[in-house]
Scaffold this motif. Structure first.
Motif, PDB file in Angstrom:
ATOM      1  N   ASN A   2      46.121  32.196  27.016  1.00 13.10           N
ATOM      2  CA  ASN A   2      44.852  32.919  27.634  1.00 13.10           C
ATOM      3  C   ASN A   2      43.456  32.394  27.487  1.00 13.10           C
ATOM      4  OD1 ASN A   2      43.497  35.020  29.241  1.00 13.10           O
ATOM      5  ND2 ASN A   2      43.442  36.422  27.413  1.00 13.10           N
ATOM      6  N   VAL A  37      53.121  31.638  28.343  1.00  8.62           N
ATOM      7  CA  VAL A  37      52.038  32.515  28.535  1.00  8.62           C
ATOM      8  C   VAL A  37      51.208  32.707  26.970  1.00  8.62           C
ATOM      9  CG1 VAL A  37      52.469  33.589  30.424  1.00  8.62           C
ATOM     10  CG2 VAL A  37      52.783  34.619  28.302  1.00  8.62           C
ATOM     11  N   ARG A  89      42.601  31.651  35.031  1.00  8.54           N
ATOM     12  CA  ARG A  89      43.864  31.740  34.285  1.00  8.54           C
ATOM     13  C   ARG A  89      44.237  33.275  34.239  1.00  8.54           C
ATOM     14  NH1 ARG A  89      39.684  30.349  30.465  1.00  8.54           N
ATOM     15  NH2 ARG A  89      39.051  32.008  29.040  1.00  8.54           N
ATOM     16  N   THR A  90      43.322  34.164  34.744  1.00  9.66           N
ATOM     17  CA  THR A  90      43.834  35.373  34.858  1.00  9.66           C
ATOM     18  C   THR A  90      44.904  35.375  35.822  1.00  9.66           C
ATOM     19  OG1 THR A  90      41.696  36.360  34.147  1.00  9.66           O
ATOM     20  CG2 THR A  90      43.151  37.853  35.168  1.00  9.66           C
ATOM     21  N   GLN A  96      48.212  34.087  34.724  1.00  9.79           N
ATOM     22  CA  GLN A  96      49.027  34.814  33.812  1.00  9.79           C
ATOM     23  C   GLN A  96      49.764  35.923  34.537  1.00  9.79           C
ATOM     24  OE1 GLN A  96      46.962  35.645  30.190  1.00  9.79           O
ATOM     25  NE2 GLN A  96      48.056  33.861  29.442  1.00  9.79           N
ATOM     26  N   LYS A  97      48.782  36.394  35.321  1.00  9.98           N
ATOM     27  CA  LYS A  97      49.310  37.680  36.044  1.00  9.98           C
ATOM     28  C   LYS A  97      50.553  37.383  37.049  1.00  9.98           C
ATOM     29  CE  LYS A  97      45.535  41.054  36.831  1.00  9.98           C
ATOM     30  NZ  LYS A  97      44.552  41.556  37.626  1.00  9.98           N
ATOM     31  N   THR A 107      53.546  36.687  34.488  1.00 17.62           N
ATOM     32  CA  THR A 107      54.295  37.675  34.057  1.00 17.62           C
ATOM     33  C   THR A 107      54.560  38.695  35.081  1.00 17.62           C
ATOM     34  OG1 THR A 107      52.074  38.951  33.732  1.00 17.62           O
ATOM     35  CG2 THR A 107      53.013  37.474  31.672  1.00 17.62           C
ATOM     36  N   GLN A 159      53.248  40.435  37.188  1.00 15.25           N
ATOM     37  CA  GLN A 159      52.158  41.441  37.214  1.00 15.25           C
ATOM     38  C   GLN A 159      51.700  41.598  38.764  1.00 15.25           C
ATOM     39  OE1 GLN A 159      49.261  41.674  34.323  1.00 15.25           O
ATOM     40  NE2 GLN A 159      50.774  43.144  32.953  1.00 15.25           N
TER      41      GLN A 159
END
Lengths: 300, 274, 414
Positions: free
Chosen positions: C194, C242, C383-384, C387-388, C391, C393
């Motif tokens: 992150n 991550v 990067r949000t 990562q979402k 993962t 999400q």
């Protein structure tokens, strides 16, 4: 018994006449504290109402923009996630830290061989640099790390400890409990040591069991110390920054951010000092609220 | 706890050692890992024991950290002593004299503890630059004291409140002035609290990174924490330095606590009331 | 008698005056200018070369003294800003290239276009690094060196798994990863932690596919992110990516837990020391015929506005470091590929293993090109999304749509 005519008011408790002597001890330092602490607080507060980014910071010419940054912070979903995380983080950390510290304090009341040695050893989690502690837990919760291996032995599937915010968050709490319990332990231990042992003897003679003695003697007498430890514990836990920043960086997907790490990200990764100051101010408000809550609960 | 035969207490020692071992088990990784090379640390084998003892990690870490021990010791000792000198009498006064305005002072002290580090980083640098205390150990000591003194005041006030007031009253009725009562009666009874607060006032600067980072850039003045922080380079973590370095940084602190904790003695109040 | 007495006090007086004048002359010659250089180089070999340059430079320039100040990696920009804010700026700050234009906006960097363009090597600087320090006609720094990302692979693992040749395209890479993945070994390791590092590691894939950070809601971007998501989903890459920084990734590769890794030249020495039989190739491209476009790393010597004497001395230091032989030595020791084409070519020839990095320099892109001074915020939004998606999400499409919208508002504010 000689009466003390020379110090009439001082030997009567409760008569709050203006007595300068306590202040004499503390005045010089109080002034210094005022300068050294008030300045950052005032500076930070001022910064939160101004547009302070890379462009404006150095020139000192930061335009006043009122509550804009507070609004921006409150409008950001990450802020609310961080707020919730901070509250949960504080609650569970303190619950376990205090309990473990209290139980250890009781365990150490007796004198036994190697006592001081073990006492000092138990301070290691608190004394170790947070950098190390954070990396220890990063390694422990690694996909192929010891925690998963132990889980495997018990038949539980490997957990994505640090790869999933739902698991990473509890992992940071566990790490924080490990780091924080010695603080609670030693302070409560010292408090317990100050309780005159006669009281315990008397209670034992009256037939009180160990836990009854703890409940009716230790806890009440320890109250001022417990309150102080809980209060400070709450304050310090809300401030926790390094641990989470190093372990997860606030991720994955901003899921483990605390207000402290979020403020840091806004301030130092995005170089928006003004908004970071706003978040920091909101953090302090949160702590004040939590402490008030604790005080109210104490009064019951 | 009057004199007793040691043999009866060994079972507590056993219980304590087991509990300690469990609670400290994460640290085992640091100890063992400090003798491994990074490749072995993260290798497939994930062994619990190093294949060969990489003592060079330790010698290198010792060499790098040794010059900074003096700085950390100075700052921590000075902070601890200074804190006790200021906070002990002040807390006594606040609790027993109950002067006007003590609530304001307590609240102020509490608020100072609440300020997150980020609030300090920039303004501290600016203030200290202006009064030329940047890159001085005294500046660092002062900065650390802004945290430890309020902490000490809060904790010592709590410990003082625990004490039976009758003792203080009795001393004063016997003709002791407030200062004398403080030295002869209060200090000894509150010794556990004093020593504990003294220990923490030593340990807090020992582990401090934020103030040191903001105020000390000159390599010769850097405390241990800053030197250790260099393990975090731009390319990643230098484990071969960080792990032995962490153990080395913790050792003096642990030794200090072993020494000081002998003074957290109980039973001083025993018989005093009688 | 008279002359005798006159001479007596005169002679000592002459000596006094003479030595005073000599002292004054010496003092003015010793009137030193100190150039403080703020940096974050912490590896031993780096410190060594810095000290060497310092000694050589001070010997050649007696009136100037160099003072190095180490600042931890994450603190450099804010520390530089703070020092400027209290009016005690350093002479030089070694700023990471994506931050240069942003710091320049604070108005604290000196425009050195006049001196920079006069440097012998200036014409020969690759377009990528040059764009990171140039704003129109203004030049805010001279690149110390550059680096980027390429694919390291474990030759033995490839041979064992039957991978005939190192991959050059995405399908080949996925295939190689699939063949080499066998618990506990993963086919590929990269960093999606992150912070900036994940955007940095994703950029080669995004850009080589023609995508751009300012337009994430596009098919190019989606395909690039889907590549990563598929690797994690299929178990070719660990879910822990991550949480891995670029420091953790080599540990995986060197520990034998990953068959390939996306990494830069700064780890070359470590990898060579480890004994792993490895090779390096340029970042695989989406399909044959496309060229790899990698992001530029590397720090820049920036002169800060301040005392004109210090500014001049600072510029002298920079000119000193840019003399070709010295530059070559600096780049070799600091683990850079030189930003100067001719020297980079020499490096590639001297060390074949570095050639892929050198080859990529022609098309390497500075990160500040993709968003200018707003790059940090854009990177955060990106990067949000990464990562979402990784993962689980959010789907790749939803994550990128959200990021694209955020980036639009960021750019609109400027």
């Amino acid at each position: 018994m000689r009466t003390n005519a020379a110090y009439p008011s001082r030997s009567i408790p409760g008569k709050a006449r203006f007595d300068a002597s306590p202040y004499l001890f503390i005045l010089p330092f109080f002034i210094f504290c005022l300068i050294l602490l008030l300045y950052p607080v005032a500076y930070s507060l001022a910064l939160s109402f101004r547009q302070a980014t890379v462009e404006t910071f150095v020139s000192g010419d930061m335009p006043f923009n009122g509550l804009t940054q507070y609004q921006a912070a409150l409008a950001d979903p990450i802020f609310w996630r961080a707020l919730l995380n901070t509250i949960l983080f504080a609650f569970f950390s303190i619950l376990f830290q205090f309990t473990i510290g209290f139980l250890l304090g009781l365990l150490f009341q007796a004198d036994f061989p190697l006592k001081n040695f073990c006492l000092a050893l138990l301070l290691i989690p608190w004394v170790s640099p947070v950098l190390t502690a954070a990396n220890i837990f990063k390694g422990l919760f690694n996909e192929a790390g010891p925690v998963n291996r132990i889980c495997h032995l018990v038949g539980l599937g490997p957990f994505p400890w640090l790869a999933d915010p739902g698991y990473a968050f509890p992992a940071t709490i566990v790490a924080n409990i490990w780091i924080g319990f010695p603080f609670n332990f030693i302070l409560l231990y010292a408090g317990m040591r100050s309780i005159p042992t006669d009281i315990y003897e008397a209670a034992k003679i009256d037939g009180a069991t160990f836990w009854q003695r703890v409940g009716y003697i230790t806890l009440p007498v320890l109250q001022p110390v417990s309150v102080a430890v809980l209060m400070l514990g709450t304050i310090y836990t809300v401030k926790v920054f390094d641990l989470v920043w190093i372990m997860t960086g606030g991720g994955p997907a901003n899921g483990t951010h605390l207000l402290s790490t979020y403020a840091y990200q806004v301030g130092f990764s995005l170089l928006n000092f003004g908004e970071a100051a706003a978040i920091a101010t909101l953090m302090v408000l949160l702590v004040v609220l939590l402490n008030l809550l604790q005080l109210l609960l104490q009064r019951r | 706890m009057t004199s007793f035969a040691f043999s009866g207490r060994w079972w507590i020692t056993v219980a304590v050692v087991i509990v300690t071992a469990i609670l400290l088990s994460p640290f085992y990784w640091v100890l063992v890992g400090s003798f491994m090379t990074p490749a072995e640390l993260f290798g497939i084998k994930q062994s619990l024991w190093p294949s060969h003892f990489a003592v060079e990690n330790w010698s290198m870490a010792l060499e790098r950290l040794w010059p900074h021990v003096r700085n950390s010791l100075l700052v921590s000792a000075a902070t601890s002593i200074g804190t006790l000198i200021i906070a002990a009498p002040a807390s006594y006064g606040l609790v027993w004299k109950k002067p006007v305005g003590r609530h304001v002072l307590s609240s102020f002290m509490l608020v100072t503890q609440m300020l997150p580090a980020i609030v300090f980083v920039i303004p501290l640098f600016i203030v200290f630059s202006r009064i030329n205390l940047v890159n001085t150990l005294s500046g660092l000591i002062l900065a650390d004291m802004t945290f430890t003194v309020p902490f000490a005041l809060i904790m010592l006030s709590a410990y003082m409140k625990e004490l039976p007031y009758e003792l203080v009253e009795a001393a004063m009725v016997d003709g002791a002035g407030p200062f004398w009562a403080f030295v002869v009666v209060v200090l000894p009874i509150s010794l556990p609290g004093l020593v504990t607060v003294g220990i923490f006032s030593f340990l807090i600067p020992w582990g401090d990174l934020i103030f040191a980072l903001s105020l000390i850039t000159e390599s010769g003045l850097q405390p241990l924490t800053l030197e250790l922080y260099k393990a975090v380079g731009q390319y990643g973590i230098d484990w071969a330095f960080l792990l032995p370095g962490s153990v080395l940084t913790a050792i003096p602190a642990v030794l200090f606590v072993i020494l000081a904790s002998r003074f957290i003695v109980a039973g001083v109040t025993r018989g005093a009331i009688k | 008698m008279k002359t005798h007495t006159l001479r007596k006090p005169l002679f000592p007086r002459l000596i006094l005056i003479g030595s005073a004048m000599a002292g004054l002359a010496l003092a003015s010659a010793r009137a030193q200018v100190t150039v403080e250089i703020v940096h974050y180089f912490s590896v031993d070999s780096q410190i060594q070369i810095l000290n060497e340059i310092q000694k050589e430079f001070e010997a050649a320039n007696p009136g100037i003294k160099i003072q190095y100040t180490y600042v931890p990696f994450g603190e450099l920009v804010s520390r530089t800003l703070q020092m400027a804010a209290v009016r005690k700026p350093p002479g030089i700050s070694a700023i990471d290239n994506p931050d240069v234009l942003r710091v320049a906006k604070a108005g604290i960097l000196k425009d050195i276009s006049a001196d920079a363009t006069k440097l012998k090597i200036w014409e020969d600087v690759y377009p990528g690094p040059k764009s990171a320090v140039t704003d129109g006609s203004k030049v805010y720094g001279v690149p110390i060196g550059s680096n980027s990302l390429a694919l390291y692979y474990n030759k033995k693992m490839f041979a064992d798994a039957g991978v005939a040749s190192p991959p050059t395209t995405w399908p080949e890479l996925t295939e190689a990863a699939t063949k080499t993945t066998k618990s506990p070994v993963y086919g590929i390791a990269f960093s999606a932690v992150n912070d900036e590092q994940s955007t940095w590691q994703w950029e080669p894939f995004l850009w080589s596919n023609g995508g751009s950070l300012t337009d994430l809601d596009s098919e190019n971007a989606r395909a690039a992110l889907q590549l990563w998501v598929d690797w994690v989903k299929k178990g070719l890459a660990s879910k822990d990516v991550v949480n891995w920084s670029q420091g953790d990734v080599p540990n995986q590769f060197l520990g034998g837990r990953a068959a390939t890794m996306v990494m830069g030249p700064w780890q070359l020495a470590n990898v060579q020391k480890s004994g792993v039989d490895f090779g390096i190739v340029t970042i695989p491209v989406p399909k044959e015929g496309k060229k790899p476009v990698v992001p530029l790393g590397g720090e820049v010597w920036c002169v800060l506005k301040g005392d004109p004497k210090v500014e001049d001395a600072a510029m002298k230091f920079i000119q000193f470091t840019q003399e070709p032989d010295r530059l070559r030595k600096i780049c070799d020791t600091l683990n850079y590929i030189s930003s100067v084409r001719s020297i980079a070519k020499q490096q590639g020839e001297a060390n074949q293993v570095l050639q892929p990095f050198v080859d990529q320099m022609d098309t390497a892109r500075a990160r500040s090109q993709d968003g200018g001074a707003s790059y940090p915020e854009i990177s955060l939004a990106t990067r949000t999304a990464i990562q979402k998606a990784l993962t689980g999400q959010a789907t790749v499409e939803a994550a990128l749509k959200e990021a694209a919208a955020k980036i639009k508002t960021i750019l609109a504010k400027k």
